[in-house]
Design a protein around this motif. Structure first.
Motif, PDB file in Angstrom:
ATOM      1  N   PRO A 204      20.325 -96.463   1.448  1.00  0.00           N
ATOM      2  CA  PRO A 204      20.355 -95.416   0.418  1.00  0.00           C
ATOM      3  C   PRO A 204      21.777 -94.993   0.064  1.00  0.00           C
ATOM      4  O   PRO A 204      22.641 -94.889   0.937  1.00  0.00           O
ATOM      5  CB  PRO A 204      19.578 -94.267   1.065  1.00  0.00           C
ATOM      6  N   LYS A 205      21.980 -94.739  -1.219  1.00  0.00           N
ATOM      7  CA  LYS A 205      23.295 -94.287  -1.682  1.00  0.00           C
ATOM      8  C   LYS A 205      23.250 -92.859  -2.217  1.00  0.00           C
ATOM      9  O   LYS A 205      24.215 -92.122  -2.081  1.00  0.00           O
ATOM     10  CB  LYS A 205      23.815 -95.241  -2.769  1.00  0.00           C
ATOM     11  N   THR A 206      22.154 -92.484  -2.837  1.00  0.00           N
ATOM     12  CA  THR A 206      22.035 -91.164  -3.451  1.00  0.00           C
ATOM     13  C   THR A 206      20.973 -90.334  -2.736  1.00  0.00           C
ATOM     14  O   THR A 206      20.207 -90.841  -1.909  1.00  0.00           O
ATOM     15  CB  THR A 206      21.644 -91.292  -4.930  1.00  0.00           C
ATOM     16  N   LEU A 207      20.895 -89.051  -3.093  1.00  0.00           N
ATOM     17  CA  LEU A 207      19.851 -88.189  -2.545  1.00  0.00           C
ATOM     18  C   LEU A 207      18.465 -88.698  -2.899  1.00  0.00           C
ATOM     19  O   LEU A 207      17.541 -88.620  -2.082  1.00  0.00           O
ATOM     20  CB  LEU A 207      20.038 -86.758  -3.051  1.00  0.00           C
ATOM     21  N   ASP A 208      18.321 -89.214  -4.103  1.00  0.00           N
ATOM     22  CA  ASP A 208      17.019 -89.778  -4.498  1.00  0.00           C
ATOM     23  C   ASP A 208      16.680 -90.985  -3.630  1.00  0.00           C
ATOM     24  O   ASP A 208      15.532 -91.147  -3.179  1.00  0.00           O
ATOM     25  CB  ASP A 208      17.039 -90.178  -5.971  1.00  0.00           C
ATOM     26  N   ASP A 209      17.672 -91.845  -3.397  1.00  0.00           N
ATOM     27  CA  ASP A 209      17.455 -93.009  -2.525  1.00  0.00           C
ATOM     28  C   ASP A 209      17.060 -92.562  -1.123  1.00  0.00           C
ATOM     29  O   ASP A 209      16.176 -93.160  -0.489  1.00  0.00           O
ATOM     30  CB  ASP A 209      18.736 -93.850  -2.422  1.00  0.00           C
ATOM     31  N   PHE A 210      17.737 -91.525  -0.638  1.00  0.00           N
ATOM     32  CA  PHE A 210      17.486 -91.017   0.707  1.00  0.00           C
ATOM     33  C   PHE A 210      16.048 -90.529   0.830  1.00  0.00           C
ATOM     34  O   PHE A 210      15.333 -90.855   1.789  1.00  0.00           O
ATOM     35  CB  PHE A 210      18.475 -89.898   1.019  1.00  0.00           C
ATOM     36  N   GLU A 211      15.607 -89.768  -0.164  1.00  0.00           N
ATOM     37  CA  GLU A 211      14.226 -89.271  -0.161  1.00  0.00           C
ATOM     38  C   GLU A 211      13.231 -90.421  -0.228  1.00  0.00           C
ATOM     39  O   GLU A 211      12.219 -90.432   0.475  1.00  0.00           O
ATOM     40  CB  GLU A 211      14.016 -88.318  -1.340  1.00  0.00           C
ATOM     41  N   ASN A 212      13.493 -91.402  -1.077  1.00  0.00           N
ATOM     42  CA  ASN A 212      12.583 -92.544  -1.201  1.00  0.00           C
ATOM     43  C   ASN A 212      12.504 -93.344   0.095  1.00  0.00           C
ATOM     44  O   ASN A 212      11.432 -93.831   0.478  1.00  0.00           O
ATOM     45  CB  ASN A 212      13.042 -93.449  -2.347  1.00  0.00           C
ATOM     46  N   MET A 213      13.663 -93.483   0.792  1.00  0.00           N
ATOM     47  CA  MET A 213      13.657 -94.153   2.089  1.00  0.00           C
ATOM     48  C   MET A 213      12.726 -93.434   3.056  1.00  0.00           C
ATOM     49  O   MET A 213      11.916 -94.065   3.759  1.00  0.00           O
ATOM     50  CB  MET A 213      15.075 -94.194   2.668  1.00  0.00           C
ATOM     51  N   LEU A 214      12.818 -92.106   3.091  1.00  0.00           N
ATOM     52  CA  LEU A 214      11.974 -91.326   3.992  1.00  0.00           C
ATOM     53  C   LEU A 214      10.493 -91.483   3.629  1.00  0.00           C
ATOM     54  O   LEU A 214       9.627 -91.546   4.515  1.00  0.00           O
ATOM     55  CB  LEU A 214      12.385 -89.850   3.955  1.00  0.00           C
ATOM     56  N   LYS A 215      10.203 -91.550   2.335  1.00  0.00           N
ATOM     57  CA  LYS A 215       8.812 -91.710   1.914  1.00  0.00           C
ATOM     58  C   LYS A 215       8.230 -93.044   2.386  1.00  0.00           C
ATOM     59  O   LYS A 215       7.092 -93.101   2.883  1.00  0.00           O
ATOM     60  CB  LYS A 215       8.718 -91.620   0.392  1.00  0.00           C
ATOM     61  N   VAL A 216       9.003 -94.116   2.242  1.00  0.00           N
ATOM     62  CA  VAL A 216       8.524 -95.424   2.682  1.00  0.00           C
ATOM     63  C   VAL A 216       8.327 -95.438   4.194  1.00  0.00           C
ATOM     64  O   VAL A 216       7.322 -95.951   4.710  1.00  0.00           O
ATOM     65  CB  VAL A 216       9.503 -96.537   2.255  1.00  0.00           C
TER      66      VAL A 216
END
Length: 553
Positions: A204-216
Motif C-alpha cells: 500500500p502507498k496511500t491511505l485508501d490502499d492501506f484500508e483496502n489491504m486491511l479489508k482483503v
C-alpha cells in the motif's frame, strides 16, 4: 556504575572547517580570558575537531549522569562499554538509574528537588521547557563554543533553523539536541508479507490502499478466526501517555498534522501560514474519522489504544492480527522470532501511507538530547565535561565507538571504511545464525542513551538491506519545512503549562471516544466548545504572540 572511553582518530569534516572552528574556539576563549579560568581542570588545551578527548588529570574525572535503564538491555556494570570508555577518556560516569517507564517522571522529580545529576540525556526537544523558568538547567547555547564537533555539525549541516525551534524567549536554548545529517523515517507498520503475496495485495502507498489491504486481510484471513482483526496495535504507554502513539501519528501525518506521539497543543498550518489548535483543526478531525472508519468496519482492533505491548505481540504471533506499528528493530527482535510457529510466515515494513497532504513527510533533524544541571557551570571540571560530551555524543569517533564498539573485539573495518560485526555478535538481525552474544545486552554498545543522530555514513552503516529498502521507499518524499519558533517567556510558559494540565488529557480522552465510536462526530462542535472552555484559545493566543515576537527580533 562504569563508563569507559578510548582514543581514536577519524574525521570527515574538511580541514578548512576544522581550522575555522579551531580558530573560533580559540578566539572565543581569548576574548573572555577569565570566563573559564577556574573551570579547566582536566580539560585539553588542544581539543578540536579530529582530536579525541582524554581528561588530563592523573585520576579519572567523575561526572554524574542520569541513565535510562532499558528493559531490552538491562544495565550491566561489567559491560565493555564502561571500561573502554574510561580507558579512552579518563572519565568515569556515576549513574543515576531510572527505568524506561519512569524516566521522564524521575527526571522531573530530581530537577525540582535540586538533586539532578550533572548530565541528563534522553531529553526530547520541548521536554526541557518546564525547567527553564526555575533556572535549574543550563542555558547550554552560551557554552557551545567549548564544543567544536557540535559546532561543526551545526555549521556544515545547516542546522540553525532546526535549533531555532529550541530557542526560548531569552534567545537561548537549553537542550543540546542530537542531530541527523539527513532526515529519516523510522516508524511505520509491519505487515505479514507472506499474506500480501498469497492474497495478491500490492504494497500500500496511500491511505485508501492501506484500508483496502486491511479489508482483503479481514475477508481472507480473519474468516473463522475468533478475535481476529487485521490491525491490532501497540505503543500506548510510553510517557507522556499518547494512546495509539505511532498509529495516530502516522495517519495524522498523511493529513498534514502532528498527532499521536507528535501531538502538540498547536500545529503549524502550512497553507494558512499560522499556528492553529491541533485538536480543532480539520486535519485532526479527518484523522479521527479515518481511524473510526477502520474500527467501525472491523479492520482495527478497538483494544489497539488500551492494550499493553505484550497483548499486541501475542495477537500478531498467534495469527489474530497481521499489521502492527513497528520500526526495523521491532521486526527483527519482536515479530520475526515470534512468527516461527506459523509455517511460511514472513514480516516486513511498509512505507507510511500518504494522504491529502501528498508525497511529503515532516521535516526536522533533531533528536533527543542532553540538558545539564545549571550548577555544572561552577564546577572546576566544567570545560572538560563539555569536551567529553562533545566527543562522545557529537564526534565521529565518539559516535562510532558508542555504536560499534571496539575494533577487533566487536567489529572490523576495512580499507574502504565498511564496518562488519564480528560473526559471534548479533545486532538488528546481523549474524543471527552464528552469533552467541548481542551487542547491546552483552557489551553495552548501540545504547539508546548515547547513539542518536550522526553522519549519513554512520547511520547507514548498520542498515540491513531490508532497512535500506524501507528508507529508499520514502526517499523521494518532499520534506516539509520546520515550523517557525514560538518561544514563550517565563509568564507565558507558566500560563501555557497550567492550561495543558487539563487540556491535553481531555484531548486524548475524547479523541479515543471519537475513534472508538462512543462519541459521534455530530458532537464535534461541542468538543470544540469544551476545548475553548479549557482555555484552548488562550493557549493559541500565547503561541501567536510568542511567534510574532520572535519574527520581530
Amino acid at each position: 556504575m562504569y563508563h569507559s572511553n578510548r582514543r581514536r582518530s577519524l574525521t570527515s569534516v574538511s580541514a578548512g572547517a576544522a581550522v575555522v572552528l579551531a580558530l573560533g574556539f580559540a578566539s572565543a576563549c581569548s576574548s573572555k580570558p577569565d570566563e573559564f579560568k577556574d573551570k579547566r581542570v582536566g580539560a585539553m588545551s588542544n581539543y578540536a575537531v579530529g582530536v579525541d578527548f582524554r581528561a588530563t588529570t592523573d585520576q579519572p574525572l567523575h561526572f554524574s549522569m542520569m541513565y535510562n535503564n532499558h528493559p531490552n538491555y538491562p544495565l550491566n556494570e561489567d559491560w565493555l562499554f564502561w571500561s573502554e570508555l574510561e580507558k579512552r577518556t579518563n572519565v568515569h560516569l556515576d549513574l543515576v538509574e531510572a527505568p524506561l517507564s519512569d524516566y521522564n517522571q524521575k527526571r522531573t522529580t530530581l530537577i525540582n528537588a535540586g538533586q539532578a545529576p550533572q548530565i541528563i540525556p534522553k531529553t526530547y526537544p520541548g521536554q526541557e521547557n518546564e525547567y527553564v523558568s526555575s533556572g535549574a538547567i543550563l542555558p547550554v547555547s552560551d557554552y557551545v563554543n567549548l564544543m567544536p564537533n557540535y559546532s561543526a555539525r551545526v555549521q556544515n549541516w545547516n542546522m540553525q533553523s532546526d535549533l531555532d525551534t529550541l530557542t526560548q524567549a531569552d534567545g537561548k536554548y537549553y537542550n543540546l539536541a542530537g542531530m541527523h545529517e539527513e532526515k529519516r523515517t523510522e516508524y511505520s507498520f509491519a505487515v505479514r508479507t507472506d499474506l500480501l503475496t498469497k492474497d495478491g495485495i500490492a504494497t500500500p502507498k496511500t491511505l485508501d490502499d492501506f484500508e483496502n489491504m486491511l479489508k482483503v486481510l479481514k475477508d481472507k484471513e480473519c474468516a473463522g478466526v475468533a478475535g481476529c482483526y487485521p490491525l491490532s496495535d501497540r505503543f500506548n504507554f510510553a510517557p507522556p501517555e499518547r494512546p495509539g502513539g505511532n498509529l495516530i501519528r502516522t495517519i495524522a501525518a498523511a493529513f498534514g498534522v502532528r498527532a499521536g506521539w507528535d501531538y502538540n497543543t498547536v500545529s503549524w498550518d502550512f497553507n494558512q501560514k499560522k499556528y492553529v489548535l491541533t485538536a480543532e483543526s480539520d486535519a485532526y478531525k479527518q484523522t479521527l474519522q479515518y481511524l473510526n472508519k477502520l474500527v467501525t468496519e472491523g479492520l482495527l482492533d478497538p483494544e489497539s489504544f488500551t492494550q499493553q505491548d505484550d497483548q499486541a505481540l501475542q495477537k500478531f504471533a498467534q495469527g489474530k492480527s497481521f499489521v502492527i506499528s513497528s520500526n526495523i528493530q521491532n521486526v527483527i527482535n519482536d515479530y520475526r522470532p515470534n512468527l516461527k510457529n506459523i509455517p511460511g510466515a514472513t514480516v516486513g515494513m511498509i512505507p507510511p501511507p500518504t494522504g491529502p497532504m501528498g508525497n511529503v513527510m515532516f521535516g526536522g533533524r533533531l533528536e533527543n538530547g542532553i540538558i545539564f544541571n545549571a550548577d555544572v557551570k561552577d564546577s572546576p571540571n566544567f570545560v572538560a565535561m563539555m569536551q567529553f560530551v562533545d566527543w562522545l555524543w557529537y564526534s565521529e569517533n565518539g559516535q562510532e565507538f558508542a555504536k560499534w564498539g571496539v575494533p577487533g573485539v566487536t567489529y572490523t573495518k576495512d580499507a574502504n571504511g565498511k564496518r562488519t560485526l564480528n560473526p559471534d555478535i548479533t545486532m538488528l538481525g546481523f549474524n543471527a545464525d552464528t552469533a552467541t552474544k548481542q551487542l547491546q545486552k552483552d557489551y553495552g554498545f548501540y545504547n539508546g542513551i548515547f547513539v542518536y543522530g550522526g553522519t549519513r555514513d554512520l547511520m547507514h552503516s548498520f542498515y540491513s538491506d531490508e532497512e535500506q529498502a524501507f528508507l529508499d521507499s520514502v526517499k523521494d518524499r518532499e520534506v516539509l519545512p520546520v515550523p517557525p519558533p514560538q518561544p514563550f517567556d517565563e509568564d507565558q510558559q507558566d500560563q501555557a503549562t497550567q492550561i495543558e494540565v487539563d487540556l491535553t488529557p481531555h484531548v486524548m480522552q475524547e479523541s479515543l471516544k471519537f475513534i472508538l465510536g462512543s462519541r459521534s462526530f455530530d458532537d464535534w462542535g461541542n468538543f470544540v466548545k469544551e476545548l475553548d472552555g479549557l482555555d484552548a484559545q488562550t493557549y493559541l493566543g500565547l503561541v501567536t504572540d510568542a511567534y510574532n515576537a520572535f519574527q520581530q527580533r
